[in-house]
Design a protein around this motif. Structure first.
Motif, PDB file in Angstrom:
ATOM      1  N   ILE A  45       0.833  -1.209   0.000  1.00 42.29           N
ATOM      2  CA  ILE A  45       0.000   0.000   0.000  1.00 42.29           C
ATOM      3  C   ILE A  45       0.863   1.253   0.000  1.00 42.29           C
ATOM      4  CG2 ILE A  45      -1.672   1.322   1.353  1.00 42.29           C
ATOM      5  CD1 ILE A  45      -2.871  -1.333   2.276  1.00 42.29           C
ATOM      6  N   VAL A  46       1.935   1.249   0.800  1.00 44.24           N
ATOM      7  CA  VAL A  46       2.818   2.416   0.856  1.00 44.24           C
ATOM      8  C   VAL A  46       3.486   2.661  -0.501  1.00 44.24           C
ATOM      9  CG1 VAL A  46       4.937   3.316   1.884  1.00 44.24           C
ATOM     10  CG2 VAL A  46       3.218   2.232   3.330  1.00 44.24           C
ATOM     11  N   LEU A  50       3.012   5.960  -2.904  1.00 40.16           N
ATOM     12  CA  LEU A  50       4.155   6.743  -3.357  1.00 40.16           C
ATOM     13  C   LEU A  50       4.193   6.837  -4.890  1.00 40.16           C
ATOM     14  CD1 LEU A  50       6.976   5.499  -0.942  1.00 40.16           C
ATOM     15  CD2 LEU A  50       5.740   7.674  -0.870  1.00 40.16           C
ATOM     16  N   LEU A  51       3.882   5.735  -5.567  1.00 37.46           N
ATOM     17  CA  LEU A  51       3.859   5.760  -7.029  1.00 37.46           C
ATOM     18  C   LEU A  51       2.754   6.672  -7.552  1.00 37.46           C
ATOM     19  CD1 LEU A  51       4.510   1.992  -7.897  1.00 37.46           C
ATOM     20  CD2 LEU A  51       6.087   3.910  -8.134  1.00 37.46           C
ATOM     21  N   GLY A  57       0.842  13.265  -9.065  1.00 37.59           N
ATOM     22  CA  GLY A  57       1.004  14.531  -8.359  1.00 37.59           C
ATOM     23  C   GLY A  57       1.301  15.709  -9.274  1.00 37.59           C
ATOM     24  N   PRO A  58       2.331  15.624 -10.123  1.00 36.23           N
ATOM     25  CA  PRO A  58       2.600  16.758 -11.026  1.00 36.23           C
ATOM     26  C   PRO A  58       1.439  17.056 -11.980  1.00 36.23           C
ATOM     27  CG  PRO A  58       4.499  15.299 -10.897  1.00 36.23           C
ATOM     28  CD  PRO A  58       3.381  14.602 -10.199  1.00 36.23           C
ATOM     29  N   LEU A  59       0.744  16.017 -12.460  1.00 35.87           N
ATOM     30  CA  LEU A  59      -0.379  16.247 -13.370  1.00 35.87           C
ATOM     31  C   LEU A  59      -1.524  16.970 -12.667  1.00 35.87           C
ATOM     32  CD1 LEU A  59      -0.481  12.817 -15.240  1.00 35.87           C
ATOM     33  CD2 LEU A  59       0.605  14.948 -15.956  1.00 35.87           C
TER      34      LEU A  59
END
Length: 312
Positions: A45-46, A50-51, A57-59
């Protein structure tokens, strides 16, 4: 069942039928323990979170910045909509004033033309080397492979001089799409991977076609192209991605802004518009490759794995 298998004891036949267990860093006994299963689930899950943060995130940040006021981006880049306003008109301004639609069409034309030229040149070259096998085929193959050891920056100036004054024709291809299409088609790596694929096709098919009276063009059209469709799709997608993100070469050979792709136009747009419109233009230019990846993700992943295997 053969005679040897009948004579073989039953317990040996049963051992042969049992598939070997996949070896991992954690044994089956440890994997069955509740504590190990819990920690493995938490770790998965972690890693997944993170992936997702690193990939999306940037998108997501760019999508929010595209509809944020400029003052909000300057005061707090990671605190969106502090003024309570959402400027949807940024997308329209970037599309019209920034001419993002025009530059995207130029980019699509350059990418599609590069793909067609690459498939034509690479397929015919691989067909000559692998299937026709002329006497000078070894020399041609060696010359093509030798170009892989030449850095692209070394051939930049000679290539530009050639495009500016074409030998024999004595014409200039500067400010034309041909200046991008033709150099993109001459890629040794694409010839290499298509040749490797054609080598896996049984030679009996070519011999049977020749016995039936088929010529070289008929063999290429009726046998090679249908069987090589998977590798041609991979090469086409890789060519489109490389052409879409190319910046230096289009900047050199397309000085006219009306012919430039979006990768060259965006830096110039940064000097003419405000920050929020720049973010909107970046977001619009990013939508097309993201949508292409979502549609053709299997082909992209197959191409990435195949290219990595060949390079290694």
């Amino acid at each position: 069942m053969t005679t040897a298998e009948r004579i073989r004891p039953r317990w040996l036949r049963r051992e042969r039928e049992i598939e070997p267990e996949t070896r991992t860093n954690i044994s089956s006994a440890d994997r069955a323990r509740p504590v190990v299963r819990i920690w493995m689930g938490v770790g998965q899950i972690v890693v997944l979170v993170l992936l997702i943060v690193a990939g999306l995130g940037p998108l997501i940040w760019l999508a929010l910045a595209a509809v944020s006021p400029t003052q909000d981006l300057i005061q707090g880049p990671f605190s969106f909509f502090t003024s309570g306003t959402v400027q949807w008109q940024n997308l329209g301004i970037a599309w019209e004033r920034g001419r993002i639609g025009h530059y995207l069409l130029n980019t699509a034309a350059l990418a599609l033309g590069s793909m067609v030229a690459t498939l034509f040149i690479s397929t015919t070259a691989a067909f000559v080397i692998t299937v026709l096998r002329p006497r000078w085929g070894g020399l041609l193959s060696g010359a093509i492979l030798a170009t892989l050891f030449i850095p692209g920056i070394v051939s930049l100036v000679p290539l530009y001089l050639t495009v500016r004054d074409m030998p024999v024709l004595n014409i200039s291809l500067v400010n034309t799409f041909w200046a991008v299409w033709l150099p993109a088609s001459a890629t040794a790596f694409n010839v290499l991977i298509i040749s490797r694929f054609l080598e896996s096709i049984p030679a009996e098919l070519y011999e049977a076609a020749r016995i039936d009276g088929a010529g070289a063009l008929r063999i290429l059209w009726s046998i090679v192209l249908p069987l090589a469709r998977p590798i041609l799709g991979v090469v086409g997608l890789l060519t489109i991605v490389a052409s879409w993100k190319d910046y230096l070469w289009p900047l050199l050979v397309l000085p006219n802004p009306d012919n430039q792709p979006v990768s060259v136009a965006l830096p110039r747009l940064a000097d003419q518009t405000e920050l929020s419109v720049q973010m909107a233009a970046l977001f619009l230019s990013l939508l097309v490759p993201v949508v292409l990846f979502l549609i053709f993700q299997r082909q992209f992943l197959r191409g990435a794995s195949m290219s990595g295997g060949v390079k290694g």
